[in-house]
Design an enzyme around this catalytic site. Structure first.
Site, short mmCIF file in Angstrom:
data_model
loop_
_atom_site.label_atom_id
_atom_site.label_comp_id
_atom_site.label_asym_id
_atom_site.label_seq_id
_atom_site.Cartn_x
_atom_site.Cartn_y
_atom_site.Cartn_z
N LYS A 103 63.53 7.38 -25.45
CA LYS A 103 63.69 6.01 -24.97
C LYS A 103 63.95 5.96 -23.47
O LYS A 103 63.83 4.91 -22.85
CB LYS A 103 64.84 5.31 -25.71
CG LYS A 103 64.56 5.03 -27.18
CD LYS A 103 65.70 4.27 -27.82
CE LYS A 103 65.48 4.03 -29.31
NZ LYS A 103 65.58 5.26 -30.12
N PHE A 117 70.84 -3.15 -35.50
CA PHE A 117 71.73 -4.29 -35.67
C PHE A 117 71.94 -4.54 -37.17
O PHE A 117 71.01 -4.42 -37.97
CB PHE A 117 71.11 -5.54 -35.05
CG PHE A 117 71.17 -5.62 -33.55
CD1 PHE A 117 71.75 -4.63 -32.79
CD2 PHE A 117 70.63 -6.72 -32.89
CE1 PHE A 117 71.80 -4.72 -31.41
CE2 PHE A 117 70.67 -6.83 -31.50
CZ PHE A 117 71.26 -5.82 -30.77
N HIS A 128 63.09 0.94 -25.75
CA HIS A 128 63.42 0.79 -27.16
C HIS A 128 62.43 -0.18 -27.80
O HIS A 128 62.46 -1.39 -27.53
CB HIS A 128 64.84 0.26 -27.28
CG HIS A 128 65.41 0.32 -28.66
ND1 HIS A 128 64.67 0.68 -29.77
CD2 HIS A 128 66.67 0.07 -29.13
CE1 HIS A 128 65.43 0.64 -30.84
NE2 HIS A 128 66.65 0.27 -30.48
N HIS A 162 68.81 8.63 -31.21
CA HIS A 162 68.57 7.20 -31.06
C HIS A 162 68.71 6.84 -29.58
O HIS A 162 67.86 6.13 -29.04
CB HIS A 162 69.56 6.42 -31.92
CG HIS A 162 69.28 4.95 -31.98
ND1 HIS A 162 68.06 4.45 -32.34
CD2 HIS A 162 70.08 3.88 -31.72
CE1 HIS A 162 68.10 3.12 -32.31
NE2 HIS A 162 69.31 2.76 -31.92
#
Length: 419
Positions: free
Chosen positions: A341, A405, A346, A309
């Site tokens: 990324k 999130f 992102h 990630h």
């Protein structure tokens, strides 16, 4: 109506499509990723002088009219235009022919983390300036996230499952994982799936600046996205779309499809910790990875590559590293890990699908993307992040993480096809 065939229990990838800041297409994007190209630049599409972050990894040279009806191209939010382009690429790549005999068993599942905020902002300004009667009738249908799946279903006449996933930055990976289960259950033989996002606009940028999660390296934006580096200070926002064609193994083999690889495992968990911050002990990420590895039937030593990630935020990179160490033990130091990324930024709901495609391409070509801007080691992040230069290696299995999130964690595991 034809009888629904029994699913084989195996799901393979037969087509991929990409629209990113490094290319309009899979091969252009992939070539630039392997070369460590950096598209991050100051935003020039609106006035950013009052924003705390004034740069992004934006798509350049994309014309929606090249991919859809010219009138629709002027009406849709960019996230939908990116979806249509990536889906067309993926469908063409798969060489799948949609017929009256199979269209009921071909579905769509494409997600977006925030949907059409650019269109919403544009129409809100129109309401304020000209009154509610001037709002476009296309606002609602072309703003809602599920219209990405809807447009592809309509364009190709796909009458199987037609749904949407919204799990913030885990959206793209969750979409692929849930499409996998649609095929495993027998609800579909083929799923067109992935994620799309277009957040480089006034309202989205303002919101993410307010969250204080983005880098503020305005004097040197090309060095701003630096996953796992000790000097990281936040993520760089990006945009784009990634779409994959998933098929039941038997269906794909029967039609002689080209196969990139097999989706072996899918894990999803919750941190249950905070609305934006990951659990610092990495337990949610660990459980997500472990579930995906267990479903794939792989031991840690069977894993050849991790597309992390790796957002370039202080909390995320440290907790993901800790989770990988707990998952793999000492072997964690022998598995190459990279964060693409570092180049693309992102892209929120698109990123899980984009990075899944990179895993498949790494397996296809035996090349592992670099993590660029890696300059200063962080004691909390001490694994092999393939710093700055692409690496040639045999990749038969690959894992990719996406965390969002709300505490959403999603992990996908791909493997080279074993017939």
């Amino acid at each position: 109506m034809p009888e629904t065939p029994r699913p084989s229990g195996r799901v393979v990838v037969t087509g991929v499509g990409l629209v990113t800041a490094l290319g309009i297409g899979v091969e252009e994007t992939w070539t630039n990723i392997l070369a460590g190209k950096n598209p991050v630049a100051p935003i020039d599409t609106f006035d950013v002088s009052a924003y705390s972050t004034r740069f992004a990894a934006a798509i350049k040279g994309f014309d929606a009219g090249d991919w859809m009806d010219k009138k629709d191209a002027k009406r849709v939010d960019p996230f939908l235009a990116y979806t249509v382009a990536a889906a067309r690429m993926a469908m063409q790549d798969s060489a799948l022919k949609v017929t009256d005999e199979n269209r009921d068993l071909i579905g769509t599942l494409i997600g977006s983390g925030i949907g059409g905020l650019e269109l919403l902002g544009e129409q809100h300004r129109k309401q304020i300036n000209d009154g509610p009667s001037r709002i476009s009738p296309f606002l609602v249908p072309y703003m809602i996230p599920d219209m990405a799946s809807g447009l592809i279903s309509i364009e190709y006449g796909l009458r199987g499952p037609n749904t949407c996933i919204v799990t913030a930055c885990a959206t793209g990976a969750n979409a692929i994982g849930e499409a996998y289960w649609q095929i495993r259950r027998g609800d579909a033989q083929v799923m067109v799936t992935g994620g799309a996002e277009a957040p480089i606009n006034e309202i989205a940028m303002g919101g993410f600046c307010a969250v204080r999660a983005m880098s503020n390296r305005n004097d040197d934006p090309q060095r701003a996205s630096r996953p796992f580096d000790a000097d990281r200070d936040g993520f760089v926002i990006g945009e784009g779309a990634g779409v994959l064609v998933l098929e039941d193994y038997d269906f794909a083999m029967a039609r002689g499809a080209k196969i990139y690889g097999e989706l072996l495992g899918y894990g999803l968990t919750a941190d249950a910790y905070h609305i934006t911050q990951p659990d610092p002990d990495g337990s949610g990420a660990l459980r997500s990875m472990k579930r995906a590895m267990d479903m794939a039937g792989l031991a840690g030593t069977d894993l050849h590559y991790i597309n992390a990630h790796g957002t370039s935020t202080p909390y995320n990179d440290a907790q993901e590293t800790a989770a990988i160490k707990k998952l793999l033990g000492d072997h964690a130091y022998h598995v190459p890990i990279s964060s693409t990324k570092s180049m693309l930024g992102h892209s929120l709901g698109a990123t899980g699908a984009v990075e899944a495609i990179f895993c498949l391409l790494a397996m296809r070509d035996g090349k592992i993307p670099p993590t660029i801007n890696y300059e200063t080691p962080d004691p909390a992040c001490d694994l092999d992040y393939v710093p700055n230069v692409m690496r040639v290696a045999t990749v038969k299995t690959a894992l990719t993480n996406s965390f969002g999130f709300g505490g959403h964690n999603a992990t996908l595991v791909f493997g080279a096809l074993e017939r």
